[in-house]
Design an enzyme around this catalytic site. Structure first.
Site, PDB file in Angstrom:
ATOM      1  CD  GLU A 268      17.014  25.468  51.811  1.00 18.21           C
ATOM      2  OE1 GLU A 268      16.568  24.092  51.499  1.00 18.21           O
ATOM      3  OE2 GLU A 268      16.318  26.053  52.074  1.00 18.21           O
TER       4      GLU A 268
ATOM      5  CB  SER B 287       2.253  19.629  50.710  1.00 24.22           C
ATOM      6  OG  SER B 287       1.848  19.475  51.970  1.00 24.22           O
TER       7      SER B 287
ATOM      8  CG  ASP C 255      10.645  16.535  56.399  1.00 21.45           C
ATOM      9  OD1 ASP C 255      11.924  16.824  56.655  1.00 21.45           O
ATOM     10  OD2 ASP C 255       9.997  17.284  57.086  1.00 21.45           O
TER      11      ASP C 255
ATOM     12  CG  HIS D 257       3.559  20.861  60.123  1.00 20.60           C
ATOM     13  ND1 HIS D 257       4.901  19.612  59.865  1.00 20.60           N
ATOM     14  CD2 HIS D 257       3.221  20.749  59.048  1.00 20.60           C
ATOM     15  CE1 HIS D 257       5.174  20.522  58.630  1.00 20.60           C
ATOM     16  NE2 HIS D 257       3.852  21.119  57.637  1.00 20.60           N
TER      17      HIS D 257
ATOM     18  CG  HIS E 265       7.681  23.807  50.616  1.00 22.45           C
ATOM     19  ND1 HIS E 265       8.067  23.015  50.040  1.00 22.45           N
ATOM     20  CD2 HIS E 265       8.488  25.193  50.389  1.00 22.45           C
ATOM     21  CE1 HIS E 265       9.643  22.878  50.257  1.00 22.45           C
ATOM     22  NE2 HIS E 265      10.211  24.106  49.744  1.00 22.45           N
TER      23      HIS E 265
ATOM     24  CG  ASN F 157       1.207  22.783  55.223  1.00 22.24           C
ATOM     25  OD1 ASN F 157       0.142  23.055  56.144  1.00 22.24           O
ATOM     26  ND2 ASN F 157       1.097  21.378  55.326  1.00 22.24           N
TER      27      ASN F 157
HETATM   28  C1  LIG Z   1      14.554  27.545  56.924  1.00 21.58           C
HETATM   29  C2  LIG Z   1      13.621  27.981  55.152  1.00 21.58           C
HETATM   30  C3  LIG Z   1      15.074  29.542  55.104  1.00 21.58           C
HETATM   31  C4  LIG Z   1      12.350  27.299  54.072  1.00 21.58           C
HETATM   32  C5  LIG Z   1      12.901  27.713  53.541  1.00 21.58           C
HETATM   33  N1  LIG Z   1      13.895  26.941  52.529  1.00 21.58           N
HETATM   34  C6  LIG Z   1      13.145  25.670  52.284  1.00 21.58           C
HETATM   35  N2  LIG Z   1      13.980  24.069  53.078  1.00 21.58           N
HETATM   36  C7  LIG Z   1      13.521  23.017  52.566  1.00 21.58           C
HETATM   37  N3  LIG Z   1      12.071  22.316  53.230  1.00 21.58           N
HETATM   38  C8  LIG Z   1      11.091  23.643  53.029  1.00 21.58           C
HETATM   39  C9  LIG Z   1      11.479  25.167  53.278  1.00 21.58           C
HETATM   40  N4  LIG Z   1      10.883  25.700  53.375  1.00 21.58           N
HETATM   41  C10 LIG Z   1       9.397  24.864  53.410  1.00 21.58           C
HETATM   42  N5  LIG Z   1       9.865  23.311  53.356  1.00 21.58           N
HETATM   43  C11 LIG Z   1       9.915  21.945  53.821  1.00 21.58           C
HETATM   44  O1  LIG Z   1       7.905  22.751  53.724  1.00 21.58           O
HETATM   45  C12 LIG Z   1       7.503  21.429  54.485  1.00 21.58           C
HETATM   46  C13 LIG Z   1       6.325  22.950  55.056  1.00 21.58           C
HETATM   47  O2  LIG Z   1       4.864  22.523  54.322  1.00 21.58           O
HETATM   48  P1  LIG Z   1       4.898  20.979  53.410  1.00 21.58           P
HETATM   49  O3  LIG Z   1       3.803  20.859  54.747  1.00 21.58           O
HETATM   50  O4  LIG Z   1       5.260  19.664  53.076  1.00 21.58           O
HETATM   51  O5  LIG Z   1       3.827  21.618  53.057  1.00 21.58           O
HETATM   52  C14 LIG Z   1       8.882  21.874  55.831  1.00 21.58           C
HETATM   53  O6  LIG Z   1       8.224  21.091  57.247  1.00 21.58           O
HETATM   54  C15 LIG Z   1       9.777  21.893  54.862  1.00 21.58           C
HETATM   55  O7  LIG Z   1       9.669  20.188  55.723  1.00 21.58           O
HETATM   56 ZN   LIG Z   2      11.472  25.145  49.799  1.00 23.14          ZN
END
Ligand SMILES: CC(C)=CCNc1ncnc2c1ncn2[C@@H]1O[C@H](COP(=O)(O)O)[C@@H](O)[C@H]1O
Ligand SMILES: [Zn+2]
Length: 354
Positions: free
Chosen positions: A211, A106, A148, A74, A26, A28
């Site tokens: 998950e 992302s 999301d 964010h 991911h 961010n």
């Molecule tokens: C809480 C945890 C153990 C995290 C790892 N497992 C995850 N499970 C689900 N969605 C995730 C996880 N890690 C990141 N994300 C998603 O990726 C986003 C961050 O990257 P981006 O803004 O999409 O660029 C988060 O807001 C969330 O929507």
């Molecule tokens: Zn993930």
């Protein structure tokens, strides 16, 4: 303690030099300490400290706490310039860590205050990919547009439409859709129409699945699509409260699993490394791909994750090589890219096993 030190260093070097494929990152969540520092300097008024954006060694958090971390990040990444800088830094760091092929994912965001739109958000990532390529970095990068779950089905459908447009206009850089976000929010069934549409239009699907516990019904439904890859799949198998029927579906369709050990430990969905479901799927001979998830938040990198798998499950360097090589078959880019990567692995073999 000292006696083992040189051995450790050799291992580190091996895993760094090992050519690797990263398929679950991911954007961010992948921002490094150094890049965070730059962002914090850009926005001192936010009073954000490193302890709010990363989970250090030995620390664990609840899932809720982990998702709070993304909210903080964010706030720091909310302009086109931020997205461009963060993307370039993340790509460079993966390349420095020996990653030869990277699929970033992302969630497009809009910020009225800064004029950021979902389109300019994706444009900025694509620009970063092009700039890294023209700098001659030895890494091939693709993008998955993320849904999301928290934002509901309408936004999900809009996201798929946006991804379709970019798939056609980005010269093959946008290859798929990711379903992610807090797994305890909402039900996956609401996303089926958007995901089906994505699939029909030629976008590949990587879905966060099982998950957390008790998502049997949701997993069953989403597996019927079927997705092209699964993120985590921690609770799919019967020993973890899943079911044989779920496992059979995954196996029958040969759906690779993206496994992220440190993330699962720090997010406390898996109690200890030795109990990680990597073992279950690896012993089944099912395709698994070792990934980082959020290398910034979880303070890791892909070579550390490979080393962790090797030391936890007693796998040899040869077996780890095979794992990294087999990951090539799980990428979403076209066949020609797979062939190029396979050639690269062949060429690098003597260097890595010198
Ligand atoms: C809480 C945890 C153990 C995290 C790892 N497992 C995850 N499970 C689900 N969605 C995730 C996880 N890690 C990141 N994300 C998603 O990726 C986003 C961050 O990257 P981006 O803004 O999409 O660029 C988060 O807001 C969330 O929507
Ligand atoms: Zn993930």
């Amino acid at each position: 303690m000292r006696k083992n030190q040189p051995e450790m260093d050799d291992e580190c070097v091996f895993y760094r030099e090992l050519p690797k494929v990263e398929l679950h990152a991911h954007l961010n969540g992948s921002v490094s300490f150094q890049t965070m520092e730059k962002l914090m300097n850009r926005k001192p008024h936010l009073n954000i400290e490193h302890s709010m954006t990363a989970i250090g060694k030995g620390q664990r958090r609840t899932l809720d706490e982990c998702f709070e971390v993304f909210k903080v990040i964010h706030k720091l990444v909310d302009t086109e310039e931020d997205i461009l800088m963060v993307s370039k830094d993340v790509i460079r760091e993966f390349a420095e860590d020996g990653v030869k092929y990277l699929e970033l994912r992302s969630t497009p965001r809009e910020e009225q205050r800064t004029g950021l739109t979902k389109t300019s958000y994706i444009d900025a990532i694509i620009k970063a990919i092009h700039q890294c390529k023209s700098e001659g970095l030895d890494i091939d990068v693709r993008l998955l547009v993320a849904i999301d779950r928290r934002n509901g089905m309408e936004v999900a459908m809009e996201t798929v439409k946006l991804a379709e447009e970019f798939m056609l206009s980005s010269d093959g850089l946008v290859v798929g859709i990711d379903l992610s976000g807090d797994p305890t929010v909402g039900h996956g069934k609401h996303f089926l129409p958007a995901l089906e549409r994505a699939k029909n239009s030629g976008l590949k699907l990587s879905l966060h699945l099982s998950e957390v516990q008790s998502q049997l019904e949701e997993s069953e439904l989403l597996l019927n699509l079927p997705p092209d890859r699964i993120g985590h799949g921690t609770f799919l198998h019967p020993e973890m409260g899943g079911s044989q029927s779920l496992v059979d579906k995954v196996v029958k369709n040969g759906i690779p699993l993206e496994l992220c050990l440190t993330s699962n430990i720090k997010g406390q969905t898996v109690p200890m490394f030795s109990l990680h479901h990597f073992k279950y799927w690896y012993e089944l001979g099912h395709p698994t791909v070792i990934c980082t998830d959020d290398k910034g938040v979880f303070c890791t990198d892909l070579s550390q994750e490979y080393q962790l798998v090797a030391s936890t499950f007693g796998l040899s360097q040869k077996e780890m090589w095979k794992l990294s090589q087999q990951a090539i078959d799980c990428i979403f880019a076209e066949e020609a890219v797979k062939q190029q990567l396979k050639k690269k692995w062949q060429d690098l073999h003597p260097q890595v096993f010198k």
